[in-house]
Design an enzyme around this catalytic site. Structure first.
Site, PDB file in Angstrom:
ATOM      1  N   LYS A 150       0.809  -1.225   0.000  1.00 39.57           N
ATOM      2  CA  LYS A 150       0.000   0.000   0.000  1.00 39.57           C
ATOM      3  C   LYS A 150       0.838   1.269   0.000  1.00 39.57           C
ATOM      4  CE  LYS A 150      -0.354  -1.057   4.787  1.00 39.57           C
ATOM      5  NZ  LYS A 150      -0.228  -2.471   5.020  1.00 39.57           N
ATOM      6  N   GLY A 185       0.202  -8.427  19.338  1.00 35.42           N
ATOM      7  CA  GLY A 185       0.810  -8.484  18.007  1.00 35.42           C
ATOM      8  C   GLY A 185       0.045  -7.693  16.968  1.00 35.42           C
ATOM      9  N   LYS A 236      -4.135   3.689   2.154  1.00 37.67           N
ATOM     10  CA  LYS A 236      -5.209   2.893   1.550  1.00 37.67           C
ATOM     11  C   LYS A 236      -6.263   3.796   0.917  1.00 37.67           C
ATOM     12  CE  LYS A 236      -4.300  -0.822   4.851  1.00 37.67           C
ATOM     13  NZ  LYS A 236      -4.585  -1.262   6.229  1.00 37.67           N
TER      14      LYS A 236
END
Lengths: 433, 433
Positions: free
Chosen positions: A105, A187, A205
């Site tokens: 992206k 995470g 994006k």
């Protein structure tokens, strides 16, 4: 059985996911595209390094020439991320007439125009579904299904990390710092969370989606961007009280050829479909002048969901590879005007900390009025203590007017602090209404 | 500017929508496909009849030969609905090597195999996005984006009329008959509502989606089907009390090559994304082994949303028309086993009307146990009156066992009536969980 050779650039999370899908769903994939897909080589930084990857060691190389020089490799799958050397590798691949699938992206948001033009000039295929919202097929939907529409509006929850943090803050009433810490432990967030938390990732994006939706090439630095690090539990509580939730929304609009693009925390009515998109899920709400309201919802990240989009793209390339991509002169990107942030309009939540003195509210209200900002709600809490929170919701107003009003209000001796200013997206529609 | 001529078969709701989109979004469409799309002819039953359609009178014809014989017409857009003469027209079009776009769910559900095979044999394109869920790009998503997945499960709200009725019954506590009447007054339901209310329409759509998702040709009569006309406010109240809403779901599953397909009213946890899909909106929830959970939500009917899908398909044909469709021998449909309804498993809501006598509950519970049906909840209401409602929620159970248990229970002298038996879909997951 026909065979096709591909190479992966990168063996991290997404690369591992792609590898796993190609093995697990091999029969299905052969049935769908007629080819047995063979991963011939995998580029990694250090092929000698000990690693826990699931990919086989004997396919690893650290030398891109091994891949680019291999005439049998027809598709380059870039899943390494980052601008360089990914950009260099992709440009070289296109110049060698290899098809490219990428999940990158940041690269597309910053250099999409150059890469897309080169692919066109070389007559090879370039697919990038996985670059936005993981497994959600929003790129294909905009490129194919909705081409009969004028896209009027997009609103997306495009970053799972910030959505996880905001969900946590809302559900468990924890502070930003604690929610971020937990996201890091889970995470979901990087050690340096800037790209997610400050909205850069969502803005990348939105850049890609806006170029597709509005048929023009927008630039990353044309997207207004604001992160969630200033959101507090107090703001979330006020949002709840007023019937809203706070989401980091990527908003793109086109009206009469003028485009507006912005990423910022947003009050959205709790009955809007996007308000129920929680945890690390992503969703994109699209309004087209024919299709009406459409929403796509799913996993915006993770090895297998993102891998699903990459593998879908690989199969699309395979199906089309014996035919050059359709070249349409008329699809040349049209230049469109980007609306300056000051000209955009919305409702606003403004929270001020003021000294609890008589007449303060009146003066502030007058100053809003002086700058053409009309108010729809006022909440005052914490009576009797030296400083109180004053919360205002405005009617639909020009950004510049609100900013000027707030600037003048801040010069008042009784105003201690602008605690927050958050835009309110108020198409008060409930799902299905 | 290149031109392409198409013909519309039908000038009703969808036909009018297609016409309107082609005019309103002409510039956009030219930019996206490089062609100016000209509607050359429109087939209607009686071209001489006075009509309020928005389409121009001079394009109308009642003679299909005018269209099929016109070599310049390259794409036939069938938006008339019904099996015949639509089927005959489409077959003739394909035989004349014209590409076909159709919105006809009943036709594809009953004769899809024959039509798809003929298109393949003729080397022409056949698109049918609009046949399922109006403007929602579910056909393309299954055909393209998710081809790297094994689809494990689909659950869809595929009929807007029944969803409107159930939403009404739930929100306003009205009876089925009143809600249906209102749906008819609003134009959502036909004078003869059987196709919608009894689930035929949803079953047609599930047939089409299952063939795509599971890579086989399923037949319409292999879909178990049950409508919503037996749902009462009492059931909706119990559902609410137990944390559910009732939706008419089209469910397709594949496990180890065995397919299960059913359309029936379903208890679904109120925190599931589908539970908030209200009014006439449609949505499809898909679970793939790579992409995970994905949901598409939007307008399942209406002139412009359905027209949006048709126009998207027309543009797809135009982009691909100079190249024959990709022919993959391996994609030949594989025969798969359909699970008999009695072998399917789910949880069940069983509501009985019983005489309020001592020992009745115990006998019923024992009879459930005798047939391997274990119970997770029991609710009894209306104590003291001669007949009371007994409500049971079972654990996950084989359909045949529940049916046999209920059959034996119904022989009890104290059991007055089986008021309802509704399946419970219990992946208790909230949106984002």
């Amino acid at each position: 059985m026909k065979k096709i050779k591909i190479a992966l650039l990168g063996a991290g999370t997404v690369g591992g996911g792609v590898w796993e899908i190609l093995q697990t769903n091999k029969d299905n994939i052969i049935k769908n595209c007629g080819y047995d897909i063979e991963v011939a080589k995998i580029l990694v930084k250090d092929a000698a390094k000990k690693r826990k990857d699931i990919v086989p060691k004997d396919l690893l190389t650290s030398n891109y020439e091994d891949i680019i020089g291999d005439k049998e490799i027809e598709i380059i799958v870039e899943v390494m991320g980052g601008i360089e050397p990914a950009k260099d590798y992709i440009l070289k691949a296109l110049k060698s007439k290899k098809h490219v699938v990428t999940a990158n992206k940041a690269l597309l948001a910053n250099h999409g125009e150059e890469i897309i033009k080169l692919a066109k000039d070389q007559g090879v295929h370039l697919y990038y579904e996985a670059s936005v919202a993981g497994g959600i097929p929003i790129v294909q939907t905009l490129k194919e299904s909705l081409v009969g529409n004028k896209i009027q509006k997009m609103m997306g929850i495009l970053n799972g990390t910030t959505n996880y943090i905001l969900t946590k803050m809302t559900a468990e009433k924890v502070d930003f710092a604690d929610a971020l810490k937990e996201a890091q432990e889970m995470g979901y967030a990087e050690a340096d969370p800037t790209a997610d938390v400050e909205g850069y990732d969502a803005a990348h994006k939105l850049t890609i989606l806006s170029s597709l939706a509005f048929g023009t090439t927008v630039k990353f630095d044309e997207v207004y961007r604001e992160g969630i690090s200033k959101i507090t539990s107090i703001d979330i509580d006020y949002a709840r009280e007023l019937g809203y939730v706070i989401k980091l929304l990527a908003i793109g609009k086109e009206e009469e050829g003028i485009i507006e693009m912005r990423v910022h925390p947003t009050f959205i009515s709790k009955s809007h479909p996007l308000a129920s998109v929680n945890d690390s899920f992503n969703a994109i709400f699209v309004k087209g002048n024919a299709v009406g309201d459409l929403m796509l919802y799913g996993r915006g990240a993770g090895d297998l969901p993102t891998g699903s989009a990459v593998v879908g793209d690989i199969i699309a390339v395979i199906k089309g590879k014996d035919q050059p991509p359709v070249q349409i002169e008329e699809t040349a990107s049209v230049d469109k005007t980007i609306k300056p942030m000051g000209e955009t309009e919305s409702e606003y939540y403004v929270r001020l900390i003021v000294k609890d003195k008589p007449g303060v509210l009146g003066t502030i209200a007058s100053l809003f009025g002086k700058h053409n900002v009309s108010l729809s709600s006022v909440l005052q809490k914490g009576e009797g203590v030296p400083s109180v929170s004053l919360v205002f919701i405005t009617h639909c107003t020009k950004e510049a007017d609100v900013q000027e009003a707030v600037e003048e209000i801040m010069t008042m001796e009784e105003v201690v602090e602008l605690a927050n200013l958050i835009r309110v997206e108020n198409g008060k529609k409930r799902m299905g209404a």
